[in-house]
Scaffold this motif. Structure first.
Motif, PDB file in Angstrom:
ATOM      1  N   PRO A 397      -3.160  74.494  17.781  1.00  0.00           N
ATOM      2  CA  PRO A 397      -2.976  75.895  17.386  1.00  0.00           C
ATOM      3  C   PRO A 397      -1.503  76.289  17.326  1.00  0.00           C
ATOM      4  CG  PRO A 397      -3.501  75.796  19.714  1.00  0.00           C
ATOM      5  CD  PRO A 397      -3.465  74.373  19.227  1.00  0.00           C
ATOM      6  N   LYS A 398      -1.232  77.299  16.527  1.00  0.00           N
ATOM      7  CA  LYS A 398       0.108  77.878  16.450  1.00  0.00           C
ATOM      8  C   LYS A 398      -0.047  79.398  16.397  1.00  0.00           C
ATOM      9  CE  LYS A 398       2.244  74.041  13.909  1.00  0.00           C
ATOM     10  NZ  LYS A 398       2.953  73.643  12.652  1.00  0.00           N
ATOM     11  N   PRO A 399       0.909  80.140  16.981  1.00  0.00           N
ATOM     12  CA  PRO A 399       0.846  81.604  16.854  1.00  0.00           C
ATOM     13  C   PRO A 399       0.830  82.013  15.388  1.00  0.00           C
ATOM     14  CG  PRO A 399       2.462  80.955  18.502  1.00  0.00           C
ATOM     15  CD  PRO A 399       2.072  79.698  17.782  1.00  0.00           C
ATOM     16  N   THR A 400      -0.181  82.761  14.998  1.00  0.00           N
ATOM     17  CA  THR A 400      -0.368  83.128  13.591  1.00  0.00           C
ATOM     18  C   THR A 400      -0.695  84.614  13.492  1.00  0.00           C
ATOM     19  OG1 THR A 400      -1.247  80.913  13.141  1.00  0.00           O
ATOM     20  CG2 THR A 400      -1.688  82.628  11.495  1.00  0.00           C
ATOM     21  N   THR A 434      -1.283  88.792  16.473  1.00  0.00           N
ATOM     22  CA  THR A 434      -0.974  87.369  16.645  1.00  0.00           C
ATOM     23  C   THR A 434      -2.009  86.686  17.534  1.00  0.00           C
ATOM     24  OG1 THR A 434       1.376  87.858  16.430  1.00  0.00           O
ATOM     25  CG2 THR A 434       0.777  85.715  17.359  1.00  0.00           C
ATOM     26  N   ALA A 435      -2.536  85.580  17.028  1.00  0.00           N
ATOM     27  CA  ALA A 435      -3.474  84.752  17.787  1.00  0.00           C
ATOM     28  C   ALA A 435      -3.080  83.298  17.609  1.00  0.00           C
ATOM     29  CB  ALA A 435      -4.902  84.984  17.320  1.00  0.00           C
ATOM     30  N   ASP A 436      -3.434  82.468  18.574  1.00  0.00           N
ATOM     31  CA  ASP A 436      -3.140  81.033  18.504  1.00  0.00           C
ATOM     32  C   ASP A 436      -4.286  80.338  17.777  1.00  0.00           C
ATOM     33  OD1 ASP A 436      -0.757  81.300  19.916  1.00  0.00           O
ATOM     34  OD2 ASP A 436      -1.782  81.149  21.855  1.00  0.00           O
ATOM     35  N   ARG A 473      -8.983  90.416  22.974  1.00  0.00           N
ATOM     36  CA  ARG A 473      -9.356  89.560  21.846  1.00  0.00           C
ATOM     37  C   ARG A 473      -9.269  90.347  20.536  1.00  0.00           C
ATOM     38  NH1 ARG A 473     -15.331  90.492  21.468  1.00  0.00           N
ATOM     39  NH2 ARG A 473     -15.749  92.019  23.084  1.00  0.00           N
ATOM     40  N   HIS A 525     -11.504  76.866  19.384  1.00  0.00           N
ATOM     41  CA  HIS A 525     -10.416  77.840  19.564  1.00  0.00           C
ATOM     42  C   HIS A 525     -10.689  78.781  20.754  1.00  0.00           C
ATOM     43  CE1 HIS A 525      -9.280  76.587  15.481  1.00  0.00           C
ATOM     44  NE2 HIS A 525      -8.120  77.206  15.664  1.00  0.00           N
ATOM     45  N   SER A 548      -3.022  85.993  21.592  1.00  0.00           N
ATOM     46  CA  SER A 548      -1.964  85.093  22.058  1.00  0.00           C
ATOM     47  C   SER A 548      -1.162  85.776  23.162  1.00  0.00           C
ATOM     48  CB  SER A 548      -1.037  84.723  20.893  1.00  0.00           C
ATOM     49  OG  SER A 548       0.062  83.983  21.364  1.00  0.00           O
ATOM     50  N   ALA A 550       1.734  85.056  24.075  1.00  0.00           N
ATOM     51  CA  ALA A 550       3.126  85.204  23.623  1.00  0.00           C
ATOM     52  C   ALA A 550       3.314  86.409  22.712  1.00  0.00           C
ATOM     53  CB  ALA A 550       3.566  83.936  22.903  1.00  0.00           C
ATOM     54  N   SER A 551       2.210  87.047  22.306  1.00  0.00           N
ATOM     55  CA  SER A 551       2.325  88.145  21.345  1.00  0.00           C
ATOM     56  C   SER A 551       2.369  89.515  21.999  1.00  0.00           C
ATOM     57  CB  SER A 551       1.144  88.091  20.376  1.00  0.00           C
ATOM     58  OG  SER A 551      -0.047  88.413  21.075  1.00  0.00           O
TER      59      SER A 551
END
Length: 564
Positions: A397-400, A434-436, A473, A525, A548, A550-551
């Motif tokens: 996964p990546k922050p998207t 932002t979600a991973d 979420r 996920h 995420s 990080a978001s």
């Protein structure tokens, strides 16, 4: 009462005997005769005998009068005692029974306070009312009609009837109705004594259900919504959790599985409280094998809310599904290369590079091309599912930004929408979210959900793509206005090769694997894929994805995100 009658008769007899003796003695003295002569001689010769004679005479009369007084006092005491007994019996009857009196046609003439309470009406409202109107089926109630027929024939009726209580609920009454007749034998009134046995019936039903649940092959768990304290487990559940009937009430549902996470569980059951769905289902890999858990909320009679979870061991189902998929996978590997070649050859023919195509040939080439495309999709889906389950598919996964991601999904699937004359519309108030996620895999999920929605939407319709934040979420939704999915088909929706019977009886093309693959990707996920649907109005599939960490943004951002 018979004893009092005998005592009264005996008292009267003694008095009469004493009175007769006295009268006879005085008569003999006054009117003469042999007895008079003897009495006169006795009186003249001996004054002592005279005294004794009068003493005995007066004593006999006094004893008779005293006896009568004692008997009258006893009669009064017995009657007072019986009156007290009758009063106590009547008070006990009125306190514990539901009593009523009706005329021969069932019209209420008298009711007690318990009758008023049971039916939620005052005495004035009840008197003059037909008792038939209080029965569950009204004047057509079969029990009431049978009761009336039996009473009219002069027989006492005893049995159980169903009536409508004060709150409109059904009450079960055990009662006896006694008919009263006049001297000519004509029925004049009925006296009914009833007892509310509703709770006893419920207890009996509860014992029956407990016995039934105890023997179920599936595991049943009932536990408190707030504390998660266990209220009931059937035998299969106790066997899995190594618990006994004596210990389960001191345990919580978390004690049944060492890997139980209350936070994840609360998120899983959250839709039950928002009324989005009546039940939620999840598959879990436990130490003893894979299981499917279906949970709903039940409200007890006392108002307490309870979770009811039914756990089904799906080891055998998974084994069969895996064997079927492995068999098909082997065939798919062998088909993929020749199918790719066939499709390429058909495209080359259609392009006209190998020569002009006649009007007769073109429709045949179109059919061959479409079917080879469909077959290749099936093969690719099977191989993708095999990769996922073998752990060979990349889910890094990546922050998207989900807003941008969904805009891309709308653009990429526009052609499919145009093919079905359906428009895709993104509807969200979020500026960024932002979600991973793994972009490619989640785009595969969106393409599947959007293509399904387009297939089931009416011509000229709109498929709505939504995005909203729910605590920790994000929820992505894909909604259509199609025929909907019946609740009876819920379990089969995510099964491999499932092709549901459409409510509108129309046929849609599909591999039967798209939703299975999508659910597997979403599960990877740490998300959730599910749906809610109304037959005839449409269906909404939703994907819940963790926010995420990080978001996190401060309150100045366009989206307030707080990880829990």
């Amino acid at each position: 009462m018979q004893r009092i009658g005998h005592n009264r008769t005996f008292s009267v007899a003694i008095i009469l005997i004493a009175a007769a003796t006295t009268i006879a003695a005085f008569s003999a003295i006054l009117f003469g005769g042999p007895a008079a002569s003897q009495i006169k001689v006795l009186l003249a010769n001996n004054s002592t005998e005279l005294f004794v004679f009068y003493f005995l005479l007066i004593s006999t009369l006094g004893l008779a009068l005293r006896r009568r007084t004692d008997i009258l006092r006893l009669q009064t005491s017995l009657m007072e005692h019986q009156a007290v007994e009758f009063d106590l019996q009547d008070r006990a009857l009125q306190a514990h029974a539901i009593v009523s009196v009706t005329d021969r046609d069932g019209i209420l003439l008298m009711v007690n306070e318990n009758f008023e309470s049971a039916f939620g009406k005052t005495r004035d409202q009840l008197l003059g009312m037909s008792e038939a109107d209080l029965h569950w089926d009204g004047r057509d109630d079969q029990t009431f009609l049978d009761m009336q027929r039996q009473l009219q024939s002069g027989q006492t009726w005893t049995g159980e009837s169903r009536v409508r209580g004060a709150d409109g609920s059904m009450l079960c009454m055990q009662g006896t109705v006694v008919p009263f007749h006049d001297k000519s034998g004509r029925l004049i009134k009925n006296v009914a004594i009833r007892t509310d046995v509703t709770n006893a019936r419920k207890a009996k039903d509860a014992r029956f259900l407990k016995t039934l649940f105890d023997q179920l092959h599936d595991e049943v768990y009932i536990y408190d919504v707030d504390t998660l304290a266990i209220r009931y487990m059937n035998l299969r559940a106790m066997d899995r959790c190594n618990m006994s009937p004596e210990t389960i009430t001191s345990k919580r549902i978390s004690d049944c599985d060492p890997a139980f996470e209350e936070g994840a569980f609360r998120a899983y059951v959250a839709p039950l409280f928002t009324k989005e769905t009546e039940s939620v289902t999840v598959e879990v890999d436990q130490a003893k094998g894979p299981v499917e858990v279906k949970t709903r909320i039940y409200t007890a009679d006392d108002g307490q809310e309870l979770f009811v979870s039914v756990l089904r061991d799906i080891t055998e189902r998974k084994r069969i599904e895996r064997a079927r998929l492995e068999t098909v996978s082997v065939v798919s590997h062998e088909l993929r290369t020749p199918l790719t070649s066939i499709k390429g050859a058909l495209r080359l023919l259609k392009s006209g590079v190998l020569g002009p195509i006649s009007d007769e040939m073109r429709p045949i080439l179109e059919i061959a091309d479409r079917n080879s495309e469909r077959l290749l999709l099936v093969v690719n889906d099977i191989l993708d599912l095999e990769k996922i389950r073998a752990g060979k598919m990349d889910f890094t996964p990546k922050p998207t930004d989900l807003v941008a991601f969904l805009s891309d999904a709308v653009s990429m699937n526009k052609g499919y929408g145009d093919e079905h004359n359906v428009r895709f519309a993104l509807e969200t108030s979020l500026q960024s979210a932002t979600a991973d996620i793994n972009y490619d895999r989640m785009m595969q999920v969106m393409s599947n959900l959007m293509s399904n929605a387009a297939k089931f939407s009416p011509t000229g319709g709109t498929v709505r793509i939504g995005l909203e934040q729910r605590k920790n979420r994000f929820r992505v939704t894909v909604s259509d206005d199609g025929p909907g999915i019946p609740e009876s088909a819920r379990q089969a929706v995510f099964e491999s090769f499932a092709q549901l019977d459409n409510v509108d009886t129309s046929k849609r093309k599909g591999t039967g694997l798209g939703l299975t693959i999508s659910k597997t990707i979403v599960d990877a996920h740490r998300g959730k894929l599910d749906f809610h649907s109304t037959v005839g109005k449409g269906t909404t599939f939703f994907v819940d994805l963790p926010i995420s960490v990080a978001s996190q943004q401060d309150d100045t951002g366009s989206t307030a995100i707080a990880a829990e």
